[in-house]
Each structure stands twice: as C-alpha cells, then as structure tokens.
Enzyme design. Structure first.
Site, PDB file in Angstrom:
ATOM      1  N   LYS A  89      65.294  15.087 -13.311  1.00 20.81           N
ATOM      2  CA  LYS A  89      66.033  15.791 -14.436  1.00 20.81           C
ATOM      3  C   LYS A  89      66.611  14.620 -15.427  1.00 20.81           C
ATOM      4  O   LYS A  89      67.088  13.449 -14.863  1.00 20.81           O
ATOM      5  CB  LYS A  89      66.856  16.578 -14.113  1.00 20.81           C
ATOM      6  CG  LYS A  89      67.430  17.498 -15.087  1.00 20.81           C
ATOM      7  CD  LYS A  89      68.521  18.414 -14.524  1.00 20.81           C
ATOM      8  CE  LYS A  89      69.290  19.338 -15.654  1.00 20.81           C
ATOM      9  NZ  LYS A  89      70.065  20.450 -15.259  1.00 20.81           N
ATOM     10  N   SER A 164      69.396  25.053 -16.923  1.00 21.62           N
ATOM     11  CA  SER A 164      69.034  23.915 -17.830  1.00 21.62           C
ATOM     12  C   SER A 164      67.994  23.118 -17.258  1.00 21.62           C
ATOM     13  O   SER A 164      67.435  22.318 -18.104  1.00 21.62           O
ATOM     14  CB  SER A 164      70.424  23.199 -17.854  1.00 21.62           C
ATOM     15  OG  SER A 164      70.622  22.664 -16.850  1.00 21.62           O
ATOM     16  N   SER A 188      71.446  26.503 -12.875  1.00 30.37           N
ATOM     17  CA  SER A 188      70.516  25.464 -13.546  1.00 30.37           C
ATOM     18  C   SER A 188      69.260  25.169 -12.677  1.00 30.37           C
ATOM     19  O   SER A 188      68.163  24.567 -13.258  1.00 30.37           O
ATOM     20  CB  SER A 188      71.178  24.374 -14.211  1.00 30.37           C
ATOM     21  OG  SER A 188      71.840  25.055 -15.370  1.00 30.37           O
TER      22      SER A 188
END
Lengths: 529, 499
Positions: A89, A164, A188
C-alpha cells in the site's frame, strides 16, 4: 499445477521455487505483465516498479541457487516468502521510493528510509512489485478519495473495491500478486478484502510495527496481509509481525510459528472446528444490511455448525456507539498526525510572495489535501478544542473502554471467536456513497469496533451475492491470530466444494481491454447520470 | 554572594505594590542522545541538519521512542526538589503550527508531569526564602530558525533541525516570588542544583537554560493577581534581575497613570535596558493537548525512583549548611565554594588529602587565590590544581616554611604548569629561613654595612627597620622569615618605636 503462474497460491509458488520448476524472475515477470496489462482498467497500482522487482527477483534466485548447492537444510532455512511477489500500500515507506499515501500533498516525496516491515520482507526475500492505490491518508471505504483516481473492483468494474486499502485488495483479487499489504484503522483491510472476495486480516494492535507507515490514527492503525487463501495470509503476517524497538506500541509478544503450520489438507483443516465455540454478535446485523449478505452469513454459520462447532448468539451492547466514538478518536489523532504536512520539509509546497508562513501553510494544505481529509482534520480539531475536549474526546475514550469490555466479557465465557459480517453490503457502485459521508462511514460499522478494542479480525470469502463477493468476519481475543487463521482455514475446508470458491472475478477479462474506460471515466460517467 | 540590590525606583514601586512573579525555566538535559530518537545531542558547532533522522525531522511514518536517561534526570530533579512523582504518567501532544516544529505538535506532558509539588530554598540579602515549584516535566526541543538574506537579497528563513527533539525539562514555579532579587537567586540556585545532579549544564548564554518570568502587580497581598506579562529573552542572571526590575517599574507607572495593562509577551533588550512587546495575548492559546498515542503511558517503578533518590549527590543547600555548621566556614566562603563545583571539589579533596588542615585556611586559598588564578588563566592552558599539592602548600604556609607572597607564586605556577609544589619551592628557592642563628649572622652583617640606618633605629626611628629587613631579604633572596629577622634586629638595636 496450472500453467499460469499468477493462478497459483503463494505456498504453491514457494514449492515450485524450491524444486526449481520456476524462478523468482518467472514469477515476477508473469505478475508484472498482468499488472501492467490491466492497470489502465483497474488503476489499482500507483507504481509498478519493473526494474526494481526484477533486480530483487534475480537476487533471490541467486540465493536460491546457492541454497540448492548447500543442500536441503539451506533450502529449508529460506523463508516461505522467499521469491514471492508482494504489493505494498502506498503509505509504506520504501527507501528511495515514492510514498504518496494517496495524497497530492505527498506527490514527489521520496522516503529516505525503509519501514520496519519492509526491512523484514527484504530479509525474508519477498519481491516488491510496486505500490498500490488507496484512499487519501487511508481515510475512506471505497478508494474514491484517492488523489490519483478511483480503483475498479475486478468483480464489477463499475463498483468500488472498498477502502482504504482498495488497491491492495484489487491487485490480489486480480491475480497481479499473490500477496499484498494494507493498513486497517476502522476496517481498511477487512472491508476491501470482503468486497474483492479475498482474505484480509487486521492483527491485534501492537502485533506489527507501524514504524515507517504513514499514520492516520496512531492508536487504531495496524498493518496486515491480503491473500487469496488463509495459509498465504498467515505466512505474510508471520513475516512482518513482532516487536520493533522503534515502535513503542509494538508488543514484545513472540510470533507463533503456528502461523506457518496451517494444514494443507481441507479435511484436516475442517476437523479443527469440532467442539469449538463461536459467538454470533446480535448487534452486527445492523439496520440497512443487505438481506442477501445476511443470508450468506447465516449459511456460513450453518457450515461451521455442521462441522461440529457450536455457534451461539451473543451481545456486544455498545456496538451502536462505536461509529460515533470512532469518528471522534480517529479524526482527533489524525488532526495531529497530519499537521506535519506543512510544505516545509517535503512534499508539495506553496510559497506565496511576501506572505507569512501561515499563509503558506494554508495554501499548501488547502491545495494538497482532499475534501474528506479536510473534513476529518476539522472534525478532530474541533473535538480536541478547549471546551469540547471532555464532551467529545474524553467521552469517546470512555465509550472505547466500554466497547473493549463488551468483547472481554464475551471472550471470558470461553468463546473461541466471533462470527460476523465484514461489510453490511457487497461492493457498491462508484459515487453511491459520496454525497453522504455518513453512509460511507457506515460501511465500517461491523469492522471499526474491532479496531477500537485493539483485537484481531480477519475477513474471508463466504460466497457471492448477485455475483459479488461477501465477506465473513472472524474476531478473536488479543493475540489469537493463529486461532483466527485456523478457523479461516477450516472454513476453507468445509466450503472447499462450493462452486463460488473456484470463481474468478467476473470482470477480469474486461480489464484486459487496453482501450476500455478507466475507473475515473467509469466514475465520471456514473456521476453524469 | 553578590548582594546586587534592586534599583531604587523599583523599591519605590514595591512600596506601593506587591509584585507577583512566577518563573518558567526550560533546560536542556545532559543526555547523549535526543529525547525520542538516537541522534546525538553533540550538535554544538556542527553543520546545520547533520544531527537528524526521520524521527526528529518529523518524516511520514517516523515514531518516537523514550530516552530513559532523560526520564531519569527529571526524576532526579524531582527528588532533589522534594516533588511527588505519580505512579503512572504519560505524554501528551501540544498542537501548534510553526516551521521549527516538524511534526506540528510537540510531545510534552500536560496534566501528569513526572514531578509535581516541590520547592527550592534560597538565601537572599533579606534572608532565606522558599520558592514553591508547581511541576517539572519532560518535552522535546524545537528546531532552530535562522533568518538570513538569500543570494538575491530576498528574506529567507532557514531551519536547522540539529536541536529538534533534544530533551528539555520545563520547571514551573508557583507565583511565590516577590522581588527581582529573589527571581535571580532562584535561577542561580536552580542552575546549581541542576549542575550538582548532572541534569543539565544549564548555561544561560548557550541557551541550555532559558528563563521566562510572569510578572504582575497588585496593591495588597490579599488582592487578586493583576494582569500578567510574560518576559522572555533574558540571557543571564543579571538580565533576569534587571528585566524584572524594569518590568515592575513599567507596570507600576502604568497603573499609577490609570492605564490598563494588557496580557502580553515582552522581550528583554539587554542593550536598551528595557522590555518591549513581542506579541499580545488576547486569548489563551488552545494547544488541543491530548494523550500521545504513539507512546504507552509511563509507569515509574518505585524501586527505580528509590535508586535515583539514593544516588543523588549532596545538594547545594545542604552542602552550604555543612560548610558553615560543621567546617566553620563563613557563609560567604561556603556560598562561593558551593557555587563553583570545581572549587568545591578542590576544597573537599584538599581537606581529605591533608589530615589536620584547617578548613578555613584551605577555603581561603581556594576561594581567593585559586579562583583568581584559574579564572585568569587561558582556558586552553587547562588550569588545574592537585589537592595533594594544595594541601602541601597550605601546610608550608601554616608552618611558616614559605611566605604568603611566595606561596601565591607557587600556587600560580602549579595551577598553570601542574609542577609539584615542592619542586617549585626548591627551584625558586622559596623555602623560608627561620633559623635564628643563621639569620643572626646575616643581620649582624647588614647592620654593620648600614650604620646610618642602624643609628636611626637606635635613635627611635622605627620605620628604618623595614629597610634593614629588606636588606636581609636581598641577602637571602627572599627566603628569610621576616618575623624572625625583625625580632633579631630589634634584639640588637632596641625596640626603635615599634608600632
């Protein structure tokens, strides 16, 4: 073994690497090609670093060759992730690489250091393919708040992958990588894992070092793995977990090797369920929950019971207050954590002629942050302000204690784990929740209490609803990740024969279309309607 | 100590008003590394931004870790001022934006400081005085802003992060102080204490100790506090006293004229001898303190605190009392010695090395000649006295084996060169001749060679004795014991009007 290397599980790749039938370079190339081919359609990668990935792959191949010369002991000493591709990420610091956290304000920033987990993965021999798209500063549940455009869900390119960590979930679902890493502050990891039909775990707070991870809400953030199966996710957690002196909140708790010993056999895995006790929290079947999603969860419960476990209804009475308390605590911490983005030392910076530095700050932050980030900074600043602190922040912390106590009480009765929905709905269409922030926040109603309590939770695929994946959430007491993964693996065992297990994301073929619309175009088209 | 009295105008102001003064001191703790990272604190004189890392630069993803030594030094300070330490304390974020604050918040302590409720005893020209200390807590220092013109003459502000994250202790007093002298004495005493326990070098000129004063006036001792003014930029003890004296006078004049005082922060200008407005404080700043989530609460193990307490050295006030009460020193000598750790060390070591030496004689040599010589010597000469040698010297003087004048020269030579006292005395022929027979012969010869002087003395002109003593000294290259010589001359020529 299938011929398409990207269709293998990471543990299968590990075997193939060891018997020499495949090289780390072969694996890297196959995955890079898929990623490069489909990123126009998915926008799940913010960077795909082919040269760096190939260099890392070659280095692991060289070590593998040396180990092969040194004999079986040397091969056995290699970490299960040796030579396996991993996606990160884009809020994980990699020395010399970009780290945008999905924000315009960090455009151009290159981290001068490796995050702790990056050091650990390097040591394990993992191969980094690139950085994945995300909601700005991990604030969002749809990946639509990325400054670099939305991400499409491989199951339906007109829907969101969740957030997210939407990019990290999408690239695993799309077979661009067998493994990826995300962060989970209120859901997330688990929510996008559910929406993309993969496994995603948020470990116990303190299990994984946060050093080098761009912070959203320090007391809630936790790193965790994505994979397409429980064994691979557990192996990735094993590689990144453990005490790090540079993160004072990382716990000096040993990392159980059990994470590497999940059963290969479905029957053996399923047998573990016999005599286990699960709790089904009544409050997690929230108003607004998709009835078909609830049906999948109830069916899953039946599968678990059929395998010899008991599932009893339990109550977590303060669940309803979780969302409100979370949206005080998380923005409060974020309002301070994001103060460092001032344009003085790194990232985007606006310099106004003959203005004082406050004007520069306002311009830098005004232009650099997106609307949702600003909304949360304002929420948090307000909640911490003199005269409001006790009514908001202190009260929210009290609610947090009550939420934690709810879980403690249930686990004290001998319950091994809780079974719950991960998300009240399946993947939703672009724009569906943008107009109403609270509707977006409700996406995490079933996941954020787990962060508030600091507990581990894992989302695993449990079927489809109108062609889109449904996630089943397992929640355990602190440090119970091995149990949760055993349960997850057992669920894979009892549902091994289910037809949805073999189903690939529906729109993956469409994602190969090099001239098709991008997610941003799809989202814009939807908005125009 | 220097009883530098307050100026007359402030004394007048203090006849009409009572000054209410509280002091805040920030001092840099003496640790090898910074408060929350491993960067070295030895950045004095280093190139800008060479003592930095992701943590003290506030880079994305960096996290703080606690410097145990810094905590220990605050606990030691707390123990030294008899403060309480809570069983559990914690860190808080103090939020504000400034380019020298890389994270946009300072990690500090808000409502649970490491030390609370202590006090410090001082001596002033008006007698002993006790200052209540509200709290001492730990926090991190900011970076340093340097304002300089750029290459095109534009205004530039440069940031040097070497200091960023250095450990700072903030010590806040109760509003107990009533005079500028008390304020200066408090700062001086605090410096002594911090140096004694090794918490800080506390050099004001080098910014290791920064003193801020909150000053307000009220008419009577029972009235509510008046409008408070914060005074900064006082870079020496003298400026602390001068600035507060000025501020008391300024406020008194305004109140006399019926003007309204405003809450503000004022800076002290040493050159102009006045305070000036830096910024108004219309509202109190809202720093939005909240518990630092990146650091766990800090639990202070009682056993650790006990160890720290046990390891405390003798504190300045107690040492002064011991010098006075047990060793019989004057309050002045006791204060001078205790104020100077080097002198105090030399004093104690000399007493320890030389059995039976009189503490007052040793104190005289240390506070007088030793300090004069050491302070005059260039620092690169590394002036230093060996206690054993000082003891030897004091004994030589006491025994009359060397004159006081020569002894000063010997001490100077020893302090500068390190040469042993005995060898300096021998080399320079300073050993005093006190033998009556040996000196008698020389005296006889001198009298014979100076008949008119001898006649003067016989005739009652006593002042001529000095001339003859000088001649004997000349003959003996200064080694003659002047007392013995005088006695010998008188024995031979009569008392000659000795005074």
């Amino acid at each position: 073994m299938t011929t398409d290397l990207t269709r293998q599980a990471a543990h299968e790749m590990a075997l193939a690497l060891r018997d020499g039938s495949v090289s780390a370079r072969d694996l890297a190339v196959a995955h890079l090609e898929a990623a490069e081919r489909q990123n126009r359609a998915l926008n799940a990668w913010l960077t795909i670093d082919r040269p760096a990935a190939l260099a890392q792959a070659d280095a692991t191949d060289a070590r593998l060759a040396a180990a092969r010369r040194d004999g079986p002991a040397a091969i056995a000493a290699l970490h299960p992730l040796h030579g396996i591709p991993v996606a990160l990420k884009d809020l994980i610091s990699v020395e010399g690489g970009q780290c945008t956290a999905g924000s315009r304000i960090l455009e151009g920033y290159r981290s001068p250091y490796d995050a702790h987990i990056v050091e650990r993965l390097r040591a394990a021999g993992a191969v980094f393919l690139g950085k994945t798209n995300m909601d700005e500063f991990a604030m969002g549940s749809s990946n639509e708040y990325s400054a670099y455009g939305p991400v499409s869900n491989p199951w339906d390119l007109n829907t969101v992958p969740g957030g997210s960590s939407g990019g990290s979930a999408a690239v695993v679902a799309a077979h661009h990588t067998p493994l990826s890493l995300g962060t989970d502050t209120g859901g997330s990891i688990r929510q996008p894992a559910a929406l993309c039909g993969i496994v995603g775990m948020k470990p116990t707070y303190g299990r994984v070092s946060r050093y080098g991870i761009v912070a959203f809400a320090s007391s809630l953030d936790q790193l965790g793995p994505f994979a397409r199966n429980a064994r691979d996710a557990a192996a990735l957690l094993h590689a990144i977990a453990g005490r790090d002196e540079r993160d004072s909140t990382s716990a000096p708790i040993p990392v159980p090797d059990e994470l590497l010993q999940l059963p290969a056999s479905d029957d053996e895995a399923a047998a573990w369920l016999r005599g286990k006790r699960f709790g089904l929290p009544r409050e997690y079947f929230v108003a607004g929950m998709d009835p078909d999603v609830e049906r999948r969860i109830r069916e899953s419960v039946a599968f678990i019971e059929d395998a010899g476990a008991t599932v009893e209804e339990v109550s977590l009475p303060h669940t309803d207050y979780g969302l409100a308390a979370y949206y005080i605590v998380a923005p409060a911490e974020a309002s301070a954590n994001l103060a460092r983005y001032d344009g003085v030392r790194f990232g985007q910076s606006r310099r106004l002629e003959a203005a004082d530095f406050i004007a520069d700050y306002l311009a830098t932050r005004g232009e650099g942050f997106g609307a949702e980030v600003k909304r949360r900074i304002m929420l948090g600043t307000y909640a911490l302000s003199a005269g409001y602190y006790d009514a908001f922040y202190v009260k929210a912390q009290k609610v947090r204690t009550l939420i934690k106590r709810d879980f403690d009480r249930v686990f004290a009765t001998g319950i091994d784990a809780l079974v719950a929905p991960t998300s009240p709905t399946v993947a939703f269409r672009f724009g569906a929740r943008l107009a109403d922030p609270v509707s977006m926040y409700l996406s995490d109603a079933c996941t954020l209490p787990v962060n508030m309590a600091g507990l581990p939770g894992v989302s695993i695929p449990c079927g489809l609803s109108e062609g889109l994946p449904v996630g089943l959430q397992l929640i355990g007491p602190a440090w119970s990740e091995p149990v949760l993964f055993r349960a997850a693996r057992a669920f894979e065992g009892v549902t091994a024969a289910a037809t949805w297990r073999d189903q690939e994301p529906t729109d993956l073929g469409l994602a190969d279309d090099a001239s098709g619309p991008t997610p941003a175009q799809r989202a814009a088209a939807r908005a125009a309607r | 100590m220097n009883p530098n009295s307050t100026s007359s105008s402030a004394s007048t102001a203090l006849d009409r008003y009572e000054a209410v003064i509280g002091i805040e001191v920030h001092c840099q703790l003496k640790t090898a590394s910074k408060m929350f990272c491993g960067c070295s604190t030895a950045y004095d004189g280093a190139e800008p931004n060479t003592h930095t890392c992701p943590v003290c630069l506030g880079l994305p993803g960096a996290l703080p870790t606690i410097n145990r030594r810094a905590v220990e030094l605050v606990l030691a300070t707390g123990a030294a001022i008899n403060a309480r330490t809570p069983a559990a304390t914690r860190w808080d974020r103090k939020n504000y934006f400034y380019p020298d604050l890389p994270k946009g918040y300072q990690i500090s302590q808000y409502d649970l400081p490491l030390a609370a409720g202590g006090s410090l005893n001082l001596d002033t020209s008006e007698g002993p005085f006790t200052v209540g200390i509200t709290r001492a807590h730990l926090e991190e220092d900011t970076a340093k802003l340097v304002h300089a013109p750029g290459s095109n003459g534009e205004r530039l502000s440069l940031v040097d992060f070497n200091r960023s994250g250095a450990p700072l202790m903030e010590i806040v007093t109760e509003p107990d102080i009533r005079t500028a002298e008390q304020a200066r004495r408090y700062a001086e005493e605090l410096q002594l204490l911090l140096r004694a326990i090794g918490a800080s070098d506390a050099d004001m000129e080098r910014g290791q100790m920064r003193v801020e004063a909150n000053v307000s006036l009220r008419r009577g001792g029972t009235e509510p506090f008046g409008t408070r003014v914060e005074v900064k930029n006082m870079n020496s003890f003298r400026s602390v006293e001068r600035a507060i004296t000025f501020e008391i006078e300024r406020q008194a004049t305004l109140i006399d004229a019926g003007d309204e005082l405003v809450m503000e922060t004022r800076g002290w200008s040493d050159d102009r001898g006045e305070t000036y407005r830096m910024r108004a404080k219309e509202t109190s700043d809202d720093y939005r303190y909240f518990p630092e989530p990146d650091l766990p609460p800090l639990r202070v193990d009682p056993a650790w605190l006990q160890e720290i307490r046990a390891a405390l050295p003798e504190l300045p006030a107690l040492r002064r009392a011991r010098y006075r009460d047990e060793l019989g020193l004057s309050p002045y000598d006791a204060a001078v010695l205790v104020a100077d750790p080097d002198a105090s060390r030399l004093f104690e070591a000399t007493l320890a090395a030389g059995a039976g030496l009189d503490p007052k004689s040793v104190a005289n040599w240390v506070t007088g000649d030793y300090l004069r010589i050491r302070n005059a010597a260039p620092s690169e000469a590394a002036p230093h006295a060996d206690p054993l040698q000082v003891g030897t010297l004091v004994r030589l003087v006491v025994d009359g084996a060397i004159s006081r004048v020569n002894a000063k020269e010997v001490l100077e030579a020893h302090v500068v060169s390190g040469q042993a006292v005995a060898s300096i005395v021998a080399e320079r022929g300073f050993r005093q001749i006190s033998d009556v027979d040996a000196l008698g012969a020389i005296v006889d010869a001198v009298i014979a060679a100076n008949p008119s002087a001898a006649a003067d003395i016989r005739g009652g002109k006593g002042q001529a004795i000095g001339f003859l003593v000088g001649q004997v000294m000349k003959e003996t290259r200064g080694q003659a014991n002047a007392v013995v010589v005088q006695a010998a001359i008188r024995a031979r020529l009569g008392d000659g009007g000795a005074a």
